[in-house]
Design an enzyme around this catalytic site. Structure first.
Site, short mmCIF file in Angstrom:
data_model
loop_
_atom_site.label_atom_id
_atom_site.label_comp_id
_atom_site.label_asym_id
_atom_site.label_seq_id
_atom_site.Cartn_x
_atom_site.Cartn_y
_atom_site.Cartn_z
N HIS A 137 -31.03 80.33 -30.30
CA HIS A 137 -31.38 78.94 -30.51
C HIS A 137 -31.56 78.33 -29.12
O HIS A 137 -30.94 78.77 -28.15
CB HIS A 137 -30.21 78.28 -31.25
CG HIS A 137 -30.43 76.87 -31.71
ND1 HIS A 137 -30.33 75.80 -30.85
CD2 HIS A 137 -30.70 76.36 -32.93
CE1 HIS A 137 -30.54 74.68 -31.54
NE2 HIS A 137 -30.77 74.99 -32.80
N ASP A 214 -22.30 82.24 -29.89
CA ASP A 214 -22.67 81.03 -30.61
C ASP A 214 -22.43 81.32 -32.08
O ASP A 214 -23.20 82.03 -32.72
CB ASP A 214 -24.14 80.70 -30.32
CG ASP A 214 -24.67 79.57 -31.20
OD1 ASP A 214 -23.88 78.98 -31.97
OD2 ASP A 214 -25.88 79.30 -31.12
N GLN A 217 -23.84 79.55 -36.85
CA GLN A 217 -24.41 80.03 -38.10
C GLN A 217 -23.56 81.12 -38.75
O GLN A 217 -23.92 81.63 -39.80
CB GLN A 217 -25.83 80.58 -37.86
CG GLN A 217 -26.79 79.55 -37.33
CD GLN A 217 -27.14 78.49 -38.37
OE1 GLN A 217 -26.96 78.68 -39.57
NE2 GLN A 217 -27.64 77.36 -37.91
N LYS A 240 -22.12 72.41 -39.83
CA LYS A 240 -22.70 73.62 -40.41
C LYS A 240 -21.73 74.28 -41.39
O LYS A 240 -22.07 75.25 -42.05
CB LYS A 240 -23.03 74.64 -39.32
CG LYS A 240 -23.88 74.12 -38.18
CD LYS A 240 -25.36 74.18 -38.47
CE LYS A 240 -26.15 74.00 -37.19
NZ LYS A 240 -27.51 73.52 -37.43
N CYS A 378 -35.91 75.51 -33.74
CA CYS A 378 -35.36 75.43 -32.39
C CYS A 378 -35.18 76.82 -31.79
O CYS A 378 -34.23 77.08 -31.05
CB CYS A 378 -34.02 74.67 -32.37
SG CYS A 378 -34.21 72.97 -32.85
#
Lengths: 420, 151
Positions: A137, A214, A217, A240, A378
């Site tokens: 991202h 990261d 997600q 999220k 993104c």
């Protein structure tokens, strides 16, 4: 005073995953869009909120709104307890070793920027290398580009194969003592690929590099254990994972965190201040200057309680079924071509429809009540890698159903008809 | 299918999307401008051949969604043969149609074929798709030599 109300999860009462009962906990899921029942399949952009999260915000503001870490009065004590209690929930949720390893931030994006601007500035020098992956991202690309430009370091990118998986051989070849940091998505937002993070960490550590993951997600889809993964930093976001917007968390190993310089200066991050000298507060408060987002942090904790009560393993199993079903029904439409077909995938299907621009598809789906993302997510380098301007992305959550996948497929067929 | 869908994606739009008119680079163009929509990544180049104060020829290059492709295609048909001031005035009226703010120009002549885009004003997310080529041609008419962004 209600500061730690337990969520009512009707869905976990039975062994079978009762999605209809779970859906009733999310008020928004019963609304209509363009006269059609809402089919919300844009969960990778943001997730919907259960009533207990909404209530946590209302209760805070209507019953114990106060500033934290300073007041002696009852409301301040209650707010501090709830705010720090939420930190413990985040710690347990990702199995961090101690609560001090959880730093509150605005978003996963801020978590990454915090690391770049504190640990990064201190530890990345001219000639060093930072490795990221081809599926990141923008939030896990741009902070490192900025850091590399500032420090004179070099950014390198692990390529993707045609399925949207990392080329691990290439990654191994890139690793050298020059590499000080590896920053990678745990799960790709654009493709759904689940990366072999334990392996990435093992190989990086063998070369002495630190690893940031990261996890924005990843945490909504399956149980995450940062100690088992072994990463040094892990970024996550509340909204999220069914919590409010405006709050996230950075996990950082305690030893690293205590050596890092502060992020922003201000109140709460200090132990004492004179005009001559300031002594910083202990971690994690050293990184939390100013009055934080108290309400949303408490809401984040309520969201964690909720998904924990549903059960992350049950969530993962239900989503696996949805992903298989979505792949099957969309595969039966000849004009659909999937972008991202990794073996290990979260409940995300990214696709293009032959002869139809994704934005047109997105609008036509919306008119049928189906909310998806149509765009570059993104992650423009991913679009470039697969030579598409954009994709349609249906990203699922545990409250989605097979009949919603059917509605998606019907809407996609309608797009095909309209354009042919 | 729903009438909302048919209102937005009218036959003329679908036709110009499939068979865009005047989509080519214009050699020896007198003026040229580039438009970019950073939200969706759509790019368009508009080329003009001017004779006196009249647009003799207008073409575009680029690709995007059906709304933006059809809009660019219909723009070239509408602008060709107009004087520079007529073309700019047309931009103003088209912009009013799309943004739902016809304003003072509503008394003017009808927009003809361009009225197929009237449904777009109900979809704020798509307004920029319909106006990209128009902002770009306006930049070319004004001879602003920079990339025009919809933002």
């Amino acid at each position: 005073m209600t500061t730690t109300s337990q969520p009512t999860i009707t869905g976990q009462a039975t062994n079978a995953f009762d999605v209809e009962r779970i859906r009733r906990d999310f008020p928004i899921l019963s609304r209509e869009v363009h006269g059609k029942p809402l089919v919300y399949l844009d969960n990778a952009a943001t997730t919907q909120k259960p009533q207990c999260v909404i209530d946590a915000l209302t209760t805070y503001y209507s019953e114990y709104n106060a500033n934290i870490h300073r007041g002696v009065h009852a409301l301040s004590v209650a707010a501090t307890e709830a705010y720090e209690g939420a930190r413990l929930k985040i710690q347990r949720f990702i199995n961090a070793g101690r609560p001090e390893e959880i730093v509150y931030v605005r978003s996963a994006t801020e978590a990454i920027n915090l690391v770049a601007q504190t640990w990064g500035v201190e530890n990345i020098a001219a000639g060093d290398e930072i490795i990221i992956t081809g599926m990141e991202h923008h939030s896990n690309i741009v902070p490192w580009q900025m850091l590399c430009a500032k420090q004179g370091a070099r950014l390198r990118v692990v390529p993707l194969n045609d399925n949207g998986e990392l080329e691990l051989d290439e990654y191994e070849r890139m690793l050298s003592p020059k590499v000080k940091l590896v920053a990678a998505a745990h799960v790709s937002n654009a493709l759904g690929t689940v990366n072999p993070v334990e392996r990435l960490v093992e190989l990086a550590h063998a070369q002495g590099a630190v690893v940031l993951l990261d996890g924005a997600q990843a945490v909504p889809h399956a149980a995450v254990d940062v100690q088992a993964i072994g990463c040094d930093f892990y970024a996550l976001s509340s909204h999220k994972v069914f919590g409010p917007t405006g709050v996230g968390a950075l996990y950082a190993k305690y030893d690293l965190l205590t050596k890092m310089p502060p992020y922003q200066g201000g109140g709460d991050m200090i132990a004492s201040v004179t005009f001559e000298n300031t002594i910083y507060n202990d971690v994690p408060h050293k990184f939390e200057a100013g009055t934080p987002n108290i309400a949303d942090a408490i809401g984040f904790g309520a969201a964690i309680d909720y998904v924990t009560a549903v059960g992350m393993d049950a969530i993962a199993a239900h989503e696996r079924d949805l992903l298989e079903y979505a792949t099957e029904v969309l595969s039966s439409i000849p004009e659909v071509r999937f972008i991202g077909t990794a073996k290990a995938r979260a409940a995300v299907v990214s696709f293009v429809i032959e002869g139809v621009h994704p934005h047109d598809a997105g609008t036509i789906l919306d008119l049928q009540g189906v909310a998806v993302r149509a765009g570059h997510h993104c992650a423009q380098p991913v679009m470039l890698r697969f030579k598409v301007p954009a994709t349609v992305r249906a990203s699922m959550a545990f409250y989605n159903t097979r009949s919603e996948i059917d509605a998606l497929a019907t809407a996609v067929r309608c797009v095909v008809e309209k354009f042919n | 299918m729903t009438s909302e869908l048919d209102d937005l994606y009218q036959e003329v739009i679908l036709d110009h999307n499939k068979r865009p008119r005047n989509r080519k680079k214009l050699e020896n163009a007198d003026r040229q401008a580039e438009g970019y929509n950073p939200l969706c990544g759509d790019h368009v180049n508009v080329f003009l051949k001017i004779e006196g104060d009249r647009v003799r020829e207008v073409t575009f290059e680029g690709s995007g969604c059906a709304i933006s492709t059809a809009s660019a295609s219909l723009m070239t048909e509408a602008v060709r043969g107009k004087t520079l001031s007529e073309a700019k005035e047309l931009f103003g009226r088209f912009h009013g149609l799309i943004t739902g703010e016809p304003g003072e120009t509503s008394d003017g002549p009808g927009l003809g074929k361009l009225e197929v885009f009237s449904g777009v004003c109900k979809y704020p997310a798509r307004v920029k798709c319909a106006t990209l080529a128009w902002h770009t041609v306006k930049a070319a008419l004004d001879d602003e030599g920079e990339v025009i962004s919809t933002e």
